[in-house]
Design a protein around this motif. Structure first.
Motif, PDB file in Angstrom:
ATOM      1  N   ARG A 196       0.833  -1.199   0.000  1.00  0.00           N
ATOM      2  CA  ARG A 196       0.000   0.000   0.000  1.00  0.00           C
ATOM      3  C   ARG A 196       0.874   1.258   0.000  1.00  0.00           C
ATOM      4  N   ALA A 197       1.913   1.257   0.820  1.00  0.00           N
ATOM      5  CA  ALA A 197       2.813   2.411   0.851  1.00  0.00           C
ATOM      6  C   ALA A 197       3.557   2.556  -0.473  1.00  0.00           C
ATOM      7  N   VAL A 198       3.914   1.432  -1.092  1.00  0.00           N
ATOM      8  CA  VAL A 198       4.531   1.481  -2.419  1.00  0.00           C
ATOM      9  C   VAL A 198       3.584   2.154  -3.407  1.00  0.00           C
ATOM     10  N   ASP A 199       2.307   1.799  -3.354  1.00  0.00           N
ATOM     11  CA  ASP A 199       1.333   2.400  -4.269  1.00  0.00           C
ATOM     12  C   ASP A 199       1.181   3.900  -4.035  1.00  0.00           C
ATOM     13  N   GLN A 200       1.310   4.336  -2.805  1.00  0.00           N
ATOM     14  CA  GLN A 200       1.256   5.773  -2.537  1.00  0.00           C
ATOM     15  C   GLN A 200       2.403   6.483  -3.250  1.00  0.00           C
ATOM     16  N   GLY A 201       3.571   5.845  -3.275  1.00  0.00           N
ATOM     17  CA  GLY A 201       4.697   6.411  -4.007  1.00  0.00           C
ATOM     18  C   GLY A 201       4.493   6.362  -5.507  1.00  0.00           C
ATOM     19  N   ILE A 202       3.892   5.291  -5.996  1.00  0.00           N
ATOM     20  CA  ILE A 202       3.596   5.202  -7.427  1.00  0.00           C
ATOM     21  C   ILE A 202       2.610   6.298  -7.820  1.00  0.00           C
ATOM     22  N   GLY A 203       1.642   6.570  -6.954  1.00  0.00           N
ATOM     23  CA  GLY A 203       0.700   7.652  -7.225  1.00  0.00           C
ATOM     24  C   GLY A 203       1.411   8.990  -7.348  1.00  0.00           C
ATOM     25  N   ARG A 204       2.378   9.244  -6.478  1.00  0.00           N
ATOM     26  CA  ARG A 204       3.160  10.482  -6.591  1.00  0.00           C
ATOM     27  C   ARG A 204       3.901  10.522  -7.916  1.00  0.00           C
ATOM     28  N   THR A 212      -5.894  15.673 -15.846  1.00  0.00           N
ATOM     29  CA  THR A 212      -6.737  14.759 -16.621  1.00  0.00           C
ATOM     30  C   THR A 212      -5.988  13.476 -16.953  1.00  0.00           C
ATOM     31  N   ALA A 213      -4.734  13.615 -17.373  1.00  0.00           N
ATOM     32  CA  ALA A 213      -3.926  12.444 -17.712  1.00  0.00           C
ATOM     33  C   ALA A 213      -3.608  11.622 -16.469  1.00  0.00           C
ATOM     34  N   VAL A 214      -3.361  12.298 -15.356  1.00  0.00           N
ATOM     35  CA  VAL A 214      -3.062  11.592 -14.109  1.00  0.00           C
ATOM     36  C   VAL A 214      -4.273  10.782 -13.653  1.00  0.00           C
ATOM     37  N   ALA A 215      -5.448  11.397 -13.702  1.00  0.00           N
ATOM     38  CA  ALA A 215      -6.668  10.691 -13.300  1.00  0.00           C
ATOM     39  C   ALA A 215      -6.909   9.469 -14.177  1.00  0.00           C
ATOM     40  N   ALA A 216      -6.661   9.610 -15.473  1.00  0.00           N
ATOM     41  CA  ALA A 216      -6.838   8.479 -16.385  1.00  0.00           C
ATOM     42  C   ALA A 216      -5.842   7.371 -16.067  1.00  0.00           C
ATOM     43  N   ALA A 217      -4.622   7.756 -15.685  1.00  0.00           N
ATOM     44  CA  ALA A 217      -3.604   6.759 -15.336  1.00  0.00           C
ATOM     45  C   ALA A 217      -4.002   5.985 -14.088  1.00  0.00           C
ATOM     46  N   VAL A 218      -4.535   6.681 -13.094  1.00  0.00           N
ATOM     47  CA  VAL A 218      -5.002   6.006 -11.876  1.00  0.00           C
ATOM     48  C   VAL A 218      -6.118   5.024 -12.215  1.00  0.00           C
ATOM     49  N   ALA A 219      -7.019   5.436 -13.091  1.00  0.00           N
ATOM     50  CA  ALA A 219      -8.177   4.603 -13.441  1.00  0.00           C
ATOM     51  C   ALA A 219      -7.781   3.317 -14.149  1.00  0.00           C
ATOM     52  N   ARG A 220      -6.585   3.283 -14.718  1.00  0.00           N
ATOM     53  CA  ARG A 220      -6.143   2.062 -15.408  1.00  0.00           C
ATOM     54  C   ARG A 220      -5.654   0.992 -14.434  1.00  0.00           C
ATOM     55  N   ARG A 247      -6.470   1.974  -6.141  1.00  0.00           N
ATOM     56  CA  ARG A 247      -6.694   3.377  -6.513  1.00  0.00           C
ATOM     57  C   ARG A 247      -6.707   4.332  -5.331  1.00  0.00           C
ATOM     58  N   ALA A 248      -7.201   3.903  -4.176  1.00  0.00           N
ATOM     59  CA  ALA A 248      -7.239   4.812  -3.027  1.00  0.00           C
ATOM     60  C   ALA A 248      -5.838   5.291  -2.669  1.00  0.00           C
ATOM     61  N   ASP A 249      -4.885   4.377  -2.611  1.00  0.00           N
ATOM     62  CA  ASP A 249      -3.516   4.759  -2.265  1.00  0.00           C
ATOM     63  C   ASP A 249      -2.862   5.559  -3.389  1.00  0.00           C
ATOM     64  N   LEU A 250      -3.174   5.214  -4.628  1.00  0.00           N
ATOM     65  CA  LEU A 250      -2.644   5.987  -5.752  1.00  0.00           C
ATOM     66  C   LEU A 250      -3.153   7.423  -5.696  1.00  0.00           C
ATOM     67  N   TRP A 251      -4.444   7.601  -5.426  1.00  0.00           N
ATOM     68  CA  TRP A 251      -5.004   8.950  -5.339  1.00  0.00           C
ATOM     69  C   TRP A 251      -4.373   9.737  -4.187  1.00  0.00           C
ATOM     70  N   SER A 252      -4.083   9.054  -3.097  1.00  0.00           N
ATOM     71  CA  SER A 252      -3.430   9.732  -1.981  1.00  0.00           C
ATOM     72  C   SER A 252      -2.064  10.259  -2.398  1.00  0.00           C
ATOM     73  N   GLY A 253      -1.316   9.442  -3.136  1.00  0.00           N
ATOM     74  CA  GLY A 253      -0.019   9.888  -3.635  1.00  0.00           C
ATOM     75  C   GLY A 253      -0.144  11.051  -4.594  1.00  0.00           C
ATOM     76  N   VAL A 254      -1.163  11.011  -5.439  1.00  0.00           N
ATOM     77  CA  VAL A 254      -1.406  12.116  -6.367  1.00  0.00           C
ATOM     78  C   VAL A 254      -1.664  13.406  -5.592  1.00  0.00           C
ATOM     79  N   GLY A 255      -2.488  13.326  -4.552  1.00  0.00           N
ATOM     80  CA  GLY A 255      -2.794  14.515  -3.764  1.00  0.00           C
ATOM     81  C   GLY A 255      -1.567  15.106  -3.109  1.00  0.00           C
TER      82      GLY A 255
END
Length: 332
Positions: free
Chosen positions: A183-191, A202-210, A216-224
Motif C-alpha cells: 500500500r505504501a509502495v502504491d502511494q509512491g507510485i501515485g506520486r 486529466t492524464a493523471v486521473a486516467a492513469a489512476v483509473a487504469r 486506486r485509493a492509495d494511488l489517489w493519496s499519492g497524487v494529492g
C-alpha cells in the motif's frame, strides 16, 4: 572539496540531469513553463545526491544545501539523504547527522530519499537502513515515507514494469507490517504518476483509473501529496481533478495526501503559493486548517495493532475531513 574517491563515486553512481528529465525518461509530457518548473524537482534531487555522494562529510553538504532556493531545498536534502544512505550501508552515520542537523525541517523528504536508496540497495541491507531519529516526534510513524519513496523510484525509473504492466514488488516487513508494504509502495507510485504525466490532472486521473480498483485509493493519496507539494497545475485543473476523484469515491484519499503535503511544507517553514492553492482546491481548507487537521488527528508513535500507526493517522485525517467536508470552489 571532493576527494578522488568521492569524485569516482559521483562518476559511477550519480545520474545525469538529462536522465531524470521528462524527455530523458520519455514521459508523455509537452514542455511548458509549468513542466519546466516541475522538472526542476528531480534535478534538484540529483544535485543533492551529487553533493552527498562525493563529499568528505556532512558539514560541506549542509553549506551547499543552504544555498538552494527555499522551494527546492527540501528536494536537494532528499537527494543528499539518498546518497548518505547508500554510503552508510557500508559504514557511517551521515544520514542521521544530516536529518538531526540542518535537515530536520526537511525530514519528511529525507525519508523519501532513504527510499530512493532502498531501490538501489539489496534488501538484506534494509534492516539497518533507518538511522536513530527518536528525537524527532514523528519517528517512526512517518518512516513509511521511505517505502513511498521506494515505490516512486520504481515507477519513475522503470515505468513500463511498475506502471504500464502494473507489477508489484515482493512485500517486506517494514516496521513489522509486511501487509501494508504494498500500500505504501502504491502511494509512491501515485506520486510518480503526477510527474510522469507532467502535472496534467486529466492524464493523471486516467492513469489512476487504469489500475486495479483495490489500488486506486492509495494511488489517489499519492497524487494529492505530489500535486500539493510539488505544484504544476492550476486551481481550476485541480478542482476538476478533485471532482473526478469524488465521483469514484476517492476525494477523501486525495485530501489525505494534500493534508500531509501541507504538513510537510509547513514543518519546513516554507509554504509556496501553489501549495496554498492546491490545499484549497483539493480539501477546501486553508493552510492553518490543514495543519490543525493533521495535528489533532495524530496518533501515538508506536502501536501493537494489525495496522501501522501511519495508516491509523491517515485514516483519522480522512474520516475527520469527510465528516466536515468543505466543497472547494474553483473557477473554470
Amino acid at each position: 572539496m571532493a576527494t578522488p574517491l568521492g569524485s569516482l563515486r559521483r562518476l559511477v553512481l550519480a545520474p545525469s540531469l538529462h536522465s531524470v528529465s521528462f524527455a530523458g525518461r520519455k514521459f508523455p509530457v509537452t514542455r511548458t513553463p509549468a513542466t519546466d518548473r516541475l522538472e526542476m524537482i528531480p534535478q534538484s534531487v540529483v544535485v543533492g545526491f551529487e553533493w552527498g555522494i562525493e563529499s568528505r562529510g556532512t558539514a560541506e553538504v549542509e553549506q551547499r544545501l543552504a544555498m538552494v532556493e527555499p522551494e527546492m531545498r527540501g528536494f536537494a536534502y532528499e537527494g543528499a539523504a539518498m546518497a548518505f544512505t547508500v554510503r552508510d550501508a557500508i559504514r557511517g552515520h551521515r544520514t542521521g547527522e544530516l536529518i538531526l542537523g540542518s535537515g530536520r525541517p526537511h525530514f519528511f523528504l529525507a525519508y523519501i530519499g532513504i527510499g530512493f536508496a532502498m531501490a538501489r540497495l539489496p534488501r538484506p541491507l534494509w534492516r539497518k537502513i533507518l538511522p536513530d531519529l527518536s528525537d524527532i516526534p514523528f519517528h517512526p510513524t512517518m518512516s513509511w515515507l521511505a517505502v513511498d519513496g521506494y515505490g516512486f523510484d520504481l515507477a519513475y525509473f522503470h515505468t513500463a514494469r511498475w506502471v504500464d504492466q502494473q507489477q508489484r514488488p515482493v512485500p517486506y516487513p517494514w516496521e513489522g507490517h509486511p501487509g501494508y508494504f504494498l500500500r505504501a509502495v502504491d502511494q509512491g507510485i501515485g506520486r510518480a504518476l503526477w510527474f510522469i504525466h507532467g502535472g496534467r490532472p486529466t492524464a493523471v486521473a486516467a492513469a489512476v483509473a487504469r489500475f486495479a480498483e483495490d489500488r486506486r485509493a492509495d494511488l489517489w493519496s499519492g497524487v494529492g501529496l505530489a500535486a500539493t507539494f510539488a505544484g504544476g497545475a492550476t486551481a481550476a485543473e485541480l478542482g476538476r481533478m478533485r471532482d473526478t476523484a469524488a465521483r469514484d469515491g476517492y476525494a477523501g484519499d486525495l485530501a489525505v495526501g494534500a493534508v500531509f503535503a501541507v504538513k510537510a511544507r509547513h514543518y519546513a517553514d516554507f509554504v509556496p503559493g501553489h501549495t496554498v492553492a492546491a490545499a484549497s482546491a483539493l480539501t477546501g481548507l486553508r493552510i492553518e486548517e490543514a495543519v490543525d487537521l493533521a495535528d489533532r488527528t495524530e496518533v501515538e508513535r508506536t502501536g501493537t495493532g494489525p495496522e501501522p500507526q501511519y495508516e491509523l493517522w491517515r485514516r483519522n485525517i480522512r474520516t475527520q475531513w469527510l465528516s466536515t467536508v468543505v466543497t472547494p470552489s474553483h473557477k473554470e
